[in-house]
Structures are given as C-alpha cells and as structure tokens.
Motif scaffolding. Structure first.
Motif, PDB file in Angstrom:
ATOM      1  N   LEU A 158     -21.858  -1.489  -8.903  1.00 46.47           N
ATOM      2  CA  LEU A 158     -21.075  -2.597  -8.352  1.00 46.47           C
ATOM      3  C   LEU A 158     -21.830  -3.410  -7.314  1.00 46.47           C
ATOM      4  O   LEU A 158     -21.279  -4.381  -6.778  1.00 46.47           O
ATOM      5  N   MET A 159     -23.059  -3.036  -7.013  1.00 49.79           N
ATOM      6  CA  MET A 159     -23.810  -3.751  -5.987  1.00 49.79           C
ATOM      7  C   MET A 159     -23.993  -5.214  -6.371  1.00 49.79           C
ATOM      8  O   MET A 159     -24.273  -5.548  -7.516  1.00 49.79           O
ATOM      9  N   ASP A 160     -23.801  -6.078  -5.383  1.00 50.73           N
ATOM     10  CA  ASP A 160     -23.971  -7.524  -5.545  1.00 50.73           C
ATOM     11  C   ASP A 160     -23.031  -8.093  -6.606  1.00 50.73           C
ATOM     12  O   ASP A 160     -23.383  -9.023  -7.343  1.00 50.73           O
ATOM     13  N   THR A 161     -21.816  -7.532  -6.678  1.00 51.55           N
ATOM     14  CA  THR A 161     -20.753  -8.077  -7.531  1.00 51.55           C
ATOM     15  C   THR A 161     -19.500  -8.258  -6.696  1.00 51.55           C
ATOM     16  O   THR A 161     -19.332  -7.631  -5.644  1.00 51.55           O
ATOM     17  N   ILE A 162     -18.608  -9.089  -7.185  1.00 52.13           N
ATOM     18  CA  ILE A 162     -17.371  -9.355  -6.443  1.00 52.13           C
ATOM     19  C   ILE A 162     -16.488  -8.120  -6.368  1.00 52.13           C
ATOM     20  O   ILE A 162     -15.708  -7.946  -5.423  1.00 52.13           O
ATOM     21  N   TRP A 163     -16.639  -7.216  -7.344  1.00 50.79           N
ATOM     22  CA  TRP A 163     -15.799  -6.014  -7.371  1.00 50.79           C
ATOM     23  C   TRP A 163     -16.202  -5.003  -6.309  1.00 50.79           C
ATOM     24  O   TRP A 163     -15.416  -4.119  -5.969  1.00 50.79           O
ATOM     25  N   SER A 164     -17.404  -5.122  -5.771  1.00 49.51           N
ATOM     26  CA  SER A 164     -17.794  -4.244  -4.665  1.00 49.51           C
ATOM     27  C   SER A 164     -17.008  -4.561  -3.397  1.00 49.51           C
ATOM     28  O   SER A 164     -16.953  -3.739  -2.477  1.00 49.51           O
ATOM     29  N   LEU A 165     -16.381  -5.736  -3.333  1.00 52.92           N
ATOM     30  CA  LEU A 165     -15.555  -6.107  -2.195  1.00 52.92           C
ATOM     31  C   LEU A 165     -14.083  -5.795  -2.419  1.00 52.92           C
ATOM     32  O   LEU A 165     -13.292  -5.848  -1.471  1.00 52.92           O
ATOM     33  N   ILE A 166     -13.708  -5.465  -3.656  1.00 49.81           N
ATOM     34  CA  ILE A 166     -12.297  -5.214  -3.976  1.00 49.81           C
ATOM     35  C   ILE A 166     -12.023  -3.735  -4.161  1.00 49.81           C
ATOM     36  O   ILE A 166     -11.129  -3.175  -3.506  1.00 49.81           O
ATOM     37  N   LEU A 167     -12.772  -3.081  -5.052  1.00 52.73           N
ATOM     38  CA  LEU A 167     -12.447  -1.698  -5.412  1.00 52.73           C
ATOM     39  C   LEU A 167     -12.555  -0.719  -4.240  1.00 52.73           C
ATOM     40  O   LEU A 167     -11.689   0.154  -4.104  1.00 52.73           O
ATOM     41  N   PRO A 168     -13.571  -0.788  -3.362  1.00 54.96           N
ATOM     42  CA  PRO A 168     -13.589   0.168  -2.242  1.00 54.96           C
ATOM     43  C   PRO A 168     -12.425   0.003  -1.269  1.00 54.96           C
ATOM     44  O   PRO A 168     -12.109   0.946  -0.536  1.00 54.96           O
ATOM     45  N   ALA A 169     -11.786  -1.159  -1.246  1.00 53.86           N
ATOM     46  CA  ALA A 169     -10.685  -1.399  -0.311  1.00 53.86           C
ATOM     47  C   ALA A 169      -9.373  -1.647  -1.044  1.00 53.86           C
ATOM     48  O   ALA A 169      -8.468  -2.292  -0.509  1.00 53.86           O
ATOM     49  N   VAL A 170      -9.247  -1.106  -2.255  1.00 55.96           N
ATOM     50  CA  VAL A 170      -8.093  -1.441  -3.076  1.00 55.96           C
ATOM     51  C   VAL A 170      -6.797  -0.845  -2.529  1.00 55.96           C
ATOM     52  O   VAL A 170      -5.702  -1.371  -2.759  1.00 55.96           O
ATOM     53  N   THR A 171      -6.865   0.249  -1.794  1.00 61.81           N
ATOM     54  CA  THR A 171      -5.679   0.834  -1.181  1.00 61.81           C
ATOM     55  C   THR A 171      -6.111   1.728  -0.032  1.00 61.81           C
ATOM     56  O   THR A 171      -7.305   1.906   0.223  1.00 61.81           O
ATOM     57  N   SER A 172      -5.136   2.282   0.658  1.00 61.55           N
ATOM     58  CA  SER A 172      -5.420   3.208   1.757  1.00 61.55           C
ATOM     59  C   SER A 172      -4.333   4.269   1.792  1.00 61.55           C
ATOM     60  O   SER A 172      -3.202   4.036   1.345  1.00 61.55           O
ATOM     61  N   ALA A 173      -4.691   5.427   2.312  1.00 62.20           N
ATOM     62  CA  ALA A 173      -3.732   6.530   2.372  1.00 62.20           C
ATOM     63  C   ALA A 173      -2.529   6.172   3.241  1.00 62.20           C
ATOM     64  O   ALA A 173      -1.389   6.547   2.939  1.00 62.20           O
ATOM     65  N   TRP A 174      -2.753   5.421   4.299  1.00 64.15           N
ATOM     66  CA  TRP A 174      -1.656   5.064   5.201  1.00 64.15           C
ATOM     67  C   TRP A 174      -0.618   4.215   4.487  1.00 64.15           C
ATOM     68  O   TRP A 174       0.583   4.447   4.597  1.00 64.15           O
ATOM     69  N   TYR A 175      -1.052   3.211   3.715  1.00 58.90           N
ATOM     70  CA  TYR A 175      -0.121   2.361   2.981  1.00 58.90           C
ATOM     71  C   TYR A 175       0.593   3.143   1.890  1.00 58.90           C
ATOM     72  O   TYR A 175       1.774   2.896   1.606  1.00 58.90           O
ATOM     73  N   VAL A 176      -0.111   4.078   1.265  1.00 55.89           N
ATOM     74  CA  VAL A 176       0.521   4.894   0.226  1.00 55.89           C
ATOM     75  C   VAL A 176       1.655   5.725   0.807  1.00 55.89           C
ATOM     76  O   VAL A 176       2.751   5.794   0.239  1.00 55.89           O
ATOM     77  N   PHE A 177       1.437   6.335   1.963  1.00 56.27           N
ATOM     78  CA  PHE A 177       2.486   7.156   2.582  1.00 56.27           C
ATOM     79  C   PHE A 177       3.656   6.290   3.040  1.00 56.27           C
ATOM     80  O   PHE A 177       4.824   6.693   2.914  1.00 56.27           O
ATOM     81  N   LEU A 178       3.377   5.118   3.571  1.00 57.11           N
ATOM     82  CA  LEU A 178       4.461   4.247   4.017  1.00 57.11           C
ATOM     83  C   LEU A 178       5.321   3.796   2.845  1.00 57.11           C
ATOM     84  O   LEU A 178       6.557   3.824   2.912  1.00 57.11           O
ATOM     85  N   MET A 179       4.685   3.364   1.756  1.00 59.71           N
ATOM     86  CA  MET A 179       5.452   2.911   0.605  1.00 59.71           C
ATOM     87  C   MET A 179       6.141   4.078  -0.099  1.00 59.71           C
ATOM     88  O   MET A 179       7.227   3.914  -0.666  1.00 59.71           O
ATOM     89  N   ARG A 180       5.531   5.243  -0.051  1.00 54.85           N
ATOM     90  CA  ARG A 180       6.191   6.425  -0.626  1.00 54.85           C
ATOM     91  C   ARG A 180       7.483   6.717   0.120  1.00 54.85           C
ATOM     92  O   ARG A 180       8.521   7.018  -0.507  1.00 54.85           O
ATOM     93  N   ASN A 181       7.467   6.619   1.435  1.00 55.01           N
ATOM     94  CA  ASN A 181       8.693   6.823   2.205  1.00 55.01           C
ATOM     95  C   ASN A 181       9.744   5.776   1.866  1.00 55.01           C
ATOM     96  O   ASN A 181      10.949   6.062   1.856  1.00 55.01           O
ATOM     97  N   PHE A 182       9.296   4.567   1.586  1.00 57.86           N
ATOM     98  CA  PHE A 182      10.233   3.510   1.193  1.00 57.86           C
ATOM     99  C   PHE A 182      10.924   3.863  -0.120  1.00 57.86           C
ATOM    100  O   PHE A 182      12.144   3.733  -0.255  1.00 57.86           O
ATOM    101  N   TYR A 183      10.150   4.315  -1.117  1.00 56.70           N
ATOM    102  CA  TYR A 183      10.736   4.669  -2.407  1.00 56.70           C
ATOM    103  C   TYR A 183      11.645   5.887  -2.285  1.00 56.70           C
ATOM    104  O   TYR A 183      12.638   6.004  -3.019  1.00 56.70           O
ATOM    105  N   GLN A 184      11.330   6.791  -1.381  1.00 54.74           N
ATOM    106  CA  GLN A 184      12.172   7.977  -1.212  1.00 54.74           C
ATOM    107  C   GLN A 184      13.544   7.629  -0.658  1.00 54.74           C
ATOM    108  O   GLN A 184      14.510   8.353  -0.892  1.00 54.74           O
TER     109      GLN A 184
END
Length: 293
Positions: A135-161
C-alpha cells in the motif's frame, strides 16, 4: 417564580466568565481570518493588524489558482468522503455483531479489540505492515490503517445494545435474516449515531497528516495538511520542497503569512460548515440511546 438578587448576580457572573472565555478562544480564529483578507502592502507595513484598512482577496485567489493546493484539497476530500463511508460500514457492522448475544466467539473478539487499545504496536510495525501489503505511496495507505478504532467500536456497540431486541425479533418473524435486519432495521434506526461517528471519521481523515508523511512520496497524493505543513516550514526557514517554494512565490510577491492564513481558512471551512447540519442528529442520538427494551 422570582429569583433572588444573589441568584441573578451569580448567573450573571457565570455568563460573563463564559463569554470572556469564549471570546478569548475565538480571537485566534478571528485573527487568522483578518490576516487572510488583509492587503499585502498593509500587512508588510504594519506589525499588528486588528482591523485592516484595505481588504484583499489576493491570497485566496492565488491559493485557489495553485494546482498543488487544489490537488491536495481533492485528496483530502476523497479521504473524508470515501474513508468515512468505509469506516462507518465496517464500524457499524462490527459493532452490531459484537452487540448480539448469539454471536459465536464474541468474547474472544472483544478481548482482541480491547488489546489494541491497551497495547499500541507503534510506528515501525505499522509501517512494515503497510509496506508488506503493497500500500505504500497509494491513497489506500491513508484509509485502511485508520479505517476504525477500538474506542468507536465499543461506543457504537453500547448504542446497539440499548436498542430494543423486540425489533430484531419482529423482523425475523417476518422472514428477514441477520443481514436484512442490519440493513433494513438497525442502520435506519442508528442514523443519529452514524451521523455523529461519521463526523468524527470525516474530521480525522480530513486532518490526515502523519500517515501522509510516512506512506506518501508522490506529490499528487499529498493530503492538504501535509502541504500546509510544508508551507509553514518554507515560510519559516526558506527550506522546503521546490514545488512548495514555487507555490509561495507569485507575481504579486504575496507575503507567505497571508497565504498561510488563507490556506488555513480554506482547510477549516468545509468541516465548520458540516457541523450545523449534523447538530440535530446529536440530539436525536441522545433520545434514541435512552430507549430501553
């Protein structure tokens, strides 16, 4: 009910202090806007400008006519739009799966996600991972490594619960499967949460800087924040990439500071304009999150 003098005086002092803090916070932004609209000749002749005598759009005209800056705006806009959509879909699907009781291996995946919050692998392992994936020197190197985070996953999981389980049961009685329940029932209901998290993702992708420095070498793929930082270095030390040096030189000999201020305003304006349209979803998100099944 009439309030006492002490109550009114206390409220007045609180409002006065908060107004003063708000004004102090707002002053740097106002100064940036004022300098960006100041005529170059007036800026060079004065050491401090509060209200310019001559207003000028020359810095904005120069920035918006510069191919490098316009290209970086396009890269950042692509990151904010496409990256946010991908992040929302992945985060929503993962959070919804982890919120279901019947999901097999839920505890294992929750523990694995939690470990990423407690132990960060660091810059070098992330760089080697991106390089090994090609992925070096491609636009996807700026998207895929930051596509989500554990903190947002836990927050949205609590919302669905907190959503009533009867909705899912009613949809399955009508013949819908898990995928249908997610796309037809859960996503429309979770629109306020998706809008809020989408704004967080969009701001994060729009402000992409560090990954752009690490993974991008091509001038065509540099995000806007990287270009702005190069402009700051060039204006401060007169040493920078030749393309940036050429960008900061115009026929009108515009001061680099006015160009920088105009660039900051242009970079901040899209995100500032989005906030008022998403404000109502924050209010709805609080109401939906208070529903109990």
């Amino acid at each position: 009910m009439k309030h006492s003098f002490g109550y009114k005086f206390t409220n007045g002092m609180i409002y006065a202090v908060l107004s003063l803090i708000g004004l102090v916070t707002l002053l740097p932004f106002l100064y940036v806007i004022i300098i960006s609209f100041t005529d170059p000749s007036e800026y060079l002749s004065k050491s401090l400008i509060l209200i310019p005598e001559k207003w000028s759009f020359s810095s904005y005209q120069y920035i918006l006519s510069t191919e490098m800056f316009i290209r970086s705006l396009g890269v950042s806009a692509f990151l904010a739009i496409v990256g946010s959509i991908i992040s929302i879909m992945i985060t929503s699907a993962l959070s919804y799966s982890l919120s279901r009781r019947q999901f097999f291996g839920k505890k294992f995946f929750l523990l694995a996600i939690l470990m990423t919050m407690l132990f960060n692998p660091g810059m070098i392992p992330n760089f080697l991972l991106v390089e090994s994936m090609g992925l070096m020197d491609t636009i996807w190197s700026l998207i895929l490594p930051a596509v989500t985070s554990a903190w947002y996953v836990f927050l949205m999981r609590n919302f669905y619960q907190e959503l009533p389980e009867e909705l899912e049961e009613a949809a399955k009685i009508d013949g819908s499967n898990d995928i249908g329940v997610f796309f037809k029932i859960m996503l429309p209901i979770s629109l306020p949460a998706i809008a809020a998290f989408g704004l967080f993702f969009a701001v994060g992708f729009w402000n992409t800087y560090f990954n752009g420095v690490l993974y991008i070498n091509s001038e065509e793929l540099r995000p806007m924040q990287v270009v702005l930082q190069m402009m700051l270095i060039q204006a401060s030390t007169n040493v920078a990439d030749p393309s940036v040096a050429a960008m900061l030189q115009s026929e009108q000999m515009l001061p680099p500071e006015t160009i920088k201020m105009a660039a900051v305003v242009v970079a901040s304006l899209p995100i500032i304009m989005v906030y008022p349209f998403l404000q109502k979803y924050f209010v709805k998100g609080m109401l939906v999150g208070s529903i109990k099944g």
